[in-house]
Design an enzyme around this catalytic site. Structure first.
Site, PDB file in Angstrom:
ATOM      1  N   THR A  93      -1.247  -5.722   5.133  1.00  0.00           N
ATOM      2  CA  THR A  93      -0.761  -6.157   6.552  1.00  0.00           C
ATOM      3  C   THR A  93      -0.610  -5.096   7.434  1.00  0.00           C
ATOM      4  O   THR A  93       0.062  -3.962   7.167  1.00  0.00           O
ATOM      5  CB  THR A  93       0.742  -6.795   6.579  1.00  0.00           C
ATOM      6  OG1 THR A  93       0.645  -7.960   5.443  1.00  0.00           O
ATOM      7  CG2 THR A  93       0.986  -7.329   7.796  1.00  0.00           C
ATOM      8  N   LYS A 168      -2.154 -13.368  10.931  1.00  0.00           N
ATOM      9  CA  LYS A 168      -0.862 -13.035   9.993  1.00  0.00           C
ATOM     10  C   LYS A 168       0.194 -12.653  10.844  1.00  0.00           C
ATOM     11  O   LYS A 168       1.512 -13.162  10.568  1.00  0.00           O
ATOM     12  CB  LYS A 168      -1.313 -11.735   9.091  1.00  0.00           C
ATOM     13  CG  LYS A 168      -0.037 -11.131   8.392  1.00  0.00           C
ATOM     14  CD  LYS A 168       0.082 -11.730   7.210  1.00  0.00           C
ATOM     15  CE  LYS A 168       1.380 -10.979   6.692  1.00  0.00           C
ATOM     16  NZ  LYS A 168       1.997 -11.707   5.559  1.00  0.00           N
ATOM     17  N   LYS A 243       8.807  -5.098   9.589  1.00  0.00           N
ATOM     18  CA  LYS A 243       7.318  -4.500   9.713  1.00  0.00           C
ATOM     19  C   LYS A 243       6.580  -5.357  10.456  1.00  0.00           C
ATOM     20  O   LYS A 243       6.038  -5.108  11.510  1.00  0.00           O
ATOM     21  CB  LYS A 243       6.794  -4.189   8.548  1.00  0.00           C
ATOM     22  CG  LYS A 243       5.461  -3.890   8.509  1.00  0.00           C
ATOM     23  CD  LYS A 243       4.969  -3.504   6.977  1.00  0.00           C
ATOM     24  CE  LYS A 243       3.257  -3.423   7.136  1.00  0.00           C
ATOM     25  NZ  LYS A 243       2.675  -3.260   6.214  1.00  0.00           N
TER      26      LYS A 243
HETATM   27  P1  NAD Z   1       3.776  -1.333  -2.364  1.00  0.00           P
HETATM   28  O1  NAD Z   1       4.475  -0.260  -1.442  1.00  0.00           O
HETATM   29  O2  NAD Z   1       4.512  -1.886  -3.398  1.00  0.00           O
HETATM   30  O3  NAD Z   1       2.179  -0.973  -2.777  1.00  0.00           O
HETATM   31  C1  NAD Z   1       1.477  -0.148  -1.931  1.00  0.00           C
HETATM   32  C2  NAD Z   1       0.900   0.705  -2.887  1.00  0.00           C
HETATM   33  O4  NAD Z   1      -0.230   1.558  -2.197  1.00  0.00           O
HETATM   34  C3  NAD Z   1       1.684   1.946  -3.683  1.00  0.00           C
HETATM   35  O5  NAD Z   1       1.679   1.400  -5.113  1.00  0.00           O
HETATM   36  C4  NAD Z   1       1.177   3.052  -3.267  1.00  0.00           C
HETATM   37  O6  NAD Z   1       1.302   4.176  -4.126  1.00  0.00           O
HETATM   38  C5  NAD Z   1      -0.187   2.870  -2.939  1.00  0.00           C
HETATM   39  N1  NAD Z   1      -0.855   3.853  -2.138  1.00  0.00           N
HETATM   40  C6  NAD Z   1      -0.238   4.363  -0.969  1.00  0.00           C
HETATM   41  N2  NAD Z   1      -1.218   5.206  -0.541  1.00  0.00           N
HETATM   42  C7  NAD Z   1      -2.365   5.297  -1.323  1.00  0.00           C
HETATM   43  C8  NAD Z   1      -3.320   6.160  -1.257  1.00  0.00           C
HETATM   44  N3  NAD Z   1      -3.862   6.995  -0.437  1.00  0.00           N
HETATM   45  N4  NAD Z   1      -4.325   6.073  -2.413  1.00  0.00           N
HETATM   46  C9  NAD Z   1      -4.032   4.911  -3.582  1.00  0.00           C
HETATM   47  N5  NAD Z   1      -2.871   4.266  -3.337  1.00  0.00           N
HETATM   48  C10 NAD Z   1      -1.950   4.460  -2.290  1.00  0.00           C
HETATM   49  O7  NAD Z   1       3.584  -2.611  -1.218  1.00  0.00           O
HETATM   50  P2  NAD Z   1       3.350  -4.169  -1.510  1.00  0.00           P
HETATM   51  O8  NAD Z   1       4.339  -4.907  -1.627  1.00  0.00           O
HETATM   52  O9  NAD Z   1       2.322  -4.192  -2.571  1.00  0.00           O
HETATM   53  O10 NAD Z   1       2.618  -4.515  -0.074  1.00  0.00           O
HETATM   54  C11 NAD Z   1       0.987  -4.071   0.110  1.00  0.00           C
HETATM   55  C12 NAD Z   1       0.594  -4.634   1.298  1.00  0.00           C
HETATM   56  O11 NAD Z   1       0.823  -6.104   1.381  1.00  0.00           O
HETATM   57  C13 NAD Z   1       1.326  -4.193   2.634  1.00  0.00           C
HETATM   58  O12 NAD Z   1       0.842  -4.004   3.716  1.00  0.00           O
HETATM   59  C14 NAD Z   1       2.408  -5.353   2.875  1.00  0.00           C
HETATM   60  O13 NAD Z   1       3.101  -5.273   4.192  1.00  0.00           O
HETATM   61  C15 NAD Z   1       1.595  -6.568   2.349  1.00  0.00           C
HETATM   62  N6  NAD Z   1       2.270  -7.780   2.003  1.00  0.00           N
HETATM   63  C16 NAD Z   1       3.520  -7.388   1.201  1.00  0.00           C
HETATM   64  C17 NAD Z   1       4.089  -8.709   0.704  1.00  0.00           C
HETATM   65  C18 NAD Z   1       5.149  -8.873  -0.240  1.00  0.00           C
HETATM   66  O14 NAD Z   1       5.981  -9.774  -0.529  1.00  0.00           O
HETATM   67  N7  NAD Z   1       5.302  -7.546  -0.941  1.00  0.00           N
HETATM   68  C19 NAD Z   1       3.710  -9.849   1.213  1.00  0.00           C
HETATM   69  C20 NAD Z   1       2.536 -10.200   2.155  1.00  0.00           C
HETATM   70  C21 NAD Z   1       2.024  -8.819   2.516  1.00  0.00           C
END
Ligand code: NAD
Length: 295
Positions: A93, A168, A243
């Site tokens: 997102t 979204k 966010k």
């Molecule tokens: P998270 O922080 O658990 O995971 C993000 C991952 O990206 C981490 O493991 C981090 O180490 C990795 N990362 C960051 N920079 C990187 C790079 N340069 N190279 C490789 N890996 C890298 O976040 P999440 O909860 O998995 O959410 C991911 C996305 O999905 C976000 O944009 C969030 O807003 C969206 N989202 C989350 C949810 C939820 O319920 N958690 C729901 C809908 C959407």
């Protein structure tokens, strides 16, 4: 069987990559965090030494990262290493402007691209029941569809580049506003001596009906599966709602749209978050609403 590279193996990306393995695809994955890579390895993915190494030879590349700056940085890094004719999909997102800039980066190198943010949370990621909101041209969407279907149950092609992110943040702005509204109604009902169940029975079959009430009721009882019955354990954390509301406000400013309730919802969720409730499910906002009584 497709050859897929998956970058970003966090709370969402980890189980999404695991579902691609389960569906029989060859998945090569990368994350910066060792524990996430180990989990993906035990889920059956191959682990690359870098994001650029992960995408070599892949027909589809998927990113699931925290924010726009991470997506731009990773896409800038990996696109030159991608095979000709490969497809790149971002499921994070992020802000609409970064999404459009990411598509432009792909187009510059002749790659097809799709922005495909999700709803459904970590439960949907694990259960492969996510909804994908997609932006990109028809050909790119058609190519993304069979891959995304392994991780979700509903796909909507919302329009051109960035339209998935636009859908979204508009959806989540409705959700935040309606959750605060439902919380206010229950708080008022409590003061008026009306039971939670009575308000639910009336509003759920009347014009107050909405998803925040009937699927995610913010008081315990009427909807047994809602986080209110589980100490407001997320679900969808309030910090993530802040966010998304901030992305909506940034987009509204840039586009010149008036969103007064979206702005107010952002302020209310920010105050809840600042009081140490960022990890509380967003339906817990009813506690904040109650705390405002008499102020
Ligand atoms: P998270 O922080 O658990 O995971 C993000 C991952 O990206 C981490 O493991 C981090 O180490 C990795 N990362 C960051 N920079 C990187 C790079 N340069 N190279 C490789 N890996 C890298 O976040 P999440 O909860 O998995 O959410 C991911 C996305 O999905 C976000 O944009 C969030 O807003 C969206 N989202 C989350 C949810 C939820 O319920 N958690 C729901 C809908 C959407």
């Amino acid at each position: 069987m497709a050859n897929i590279a998956f970058i970003g193996l966090g709370n969402m990306g980890g189980p999404m990559a695991a579902n691609l393995v389960k569906a029989g695809h060859k998945v090569t994955a990368f994350d910066l965090v060792e524990a996430s890579k180990n989990q993906a390895r035990s889920d059956g993915a191959a682990i690359a030494d870098s994001a650029a190494a992960a995408v070599k030879g892949a027909d589809t590349v998927i990113t699931m990262l925290p924010a726009g700056k991470h997506v731009i940085s990773v896409w800038t890094d990996v696109i030159p290493s991608m095979a000709r004719g490969a497809l790149i999909i971002d499921c994070s997102t992020i802000d609409v402007e970064s999404a459009k800039a990411a598509h432009a980066l792909a187009a510059k190198h002749g790659m097809a691209s799709v922005d495909a943010p999700v709803s459904g949370g970590t439960g949907g990621a694990k259960g492969a029941t996510l909804t994908f909101m997609c932006g990109g041209d028809d050909k790119a969407f058609a190519a993304a569809k069979p891959v995304l279907e392994n991780m979700g149950k509903k796909l909507v092609h919302c329009g051109a580049a960035g339209a998935g992110q636009a859908a979204k943040i508009c959806n989540n702005m409705i959700l935040a506003i309606s959750m605060i509204g439902v919380g206010e109604a229950f708080s008022l009902a409590e003061k008026l001596g009306l039971s939670h169940q009575a308000l639910f029975d009336v509003a759920s079959t009347s014009s107050g009906q909405c998803w925040a009430l009937t699927s995610y009721c913010p008081v315990p009882g009427p909807v047994p599966t809602s986080p209110a019955n589980n100490g407001y354990k997320p679900g969808f954390a309030s910090a993530l709602m802040v966010k998304d509301l901030t992305l909506a406000q940034d987009a509204a400013k840039a586009a010149g749209a008036a969103t007064p309730l979206g702005k107010h919802a952002q302020e209310i969720y920010k105050a809840f978050d600042a009081a140490g409730n960022g990890g509380v499910d967003f339906s817990g906002i009813i506690q904040h609403v109650r705390s405002l009584a008499g102020k």
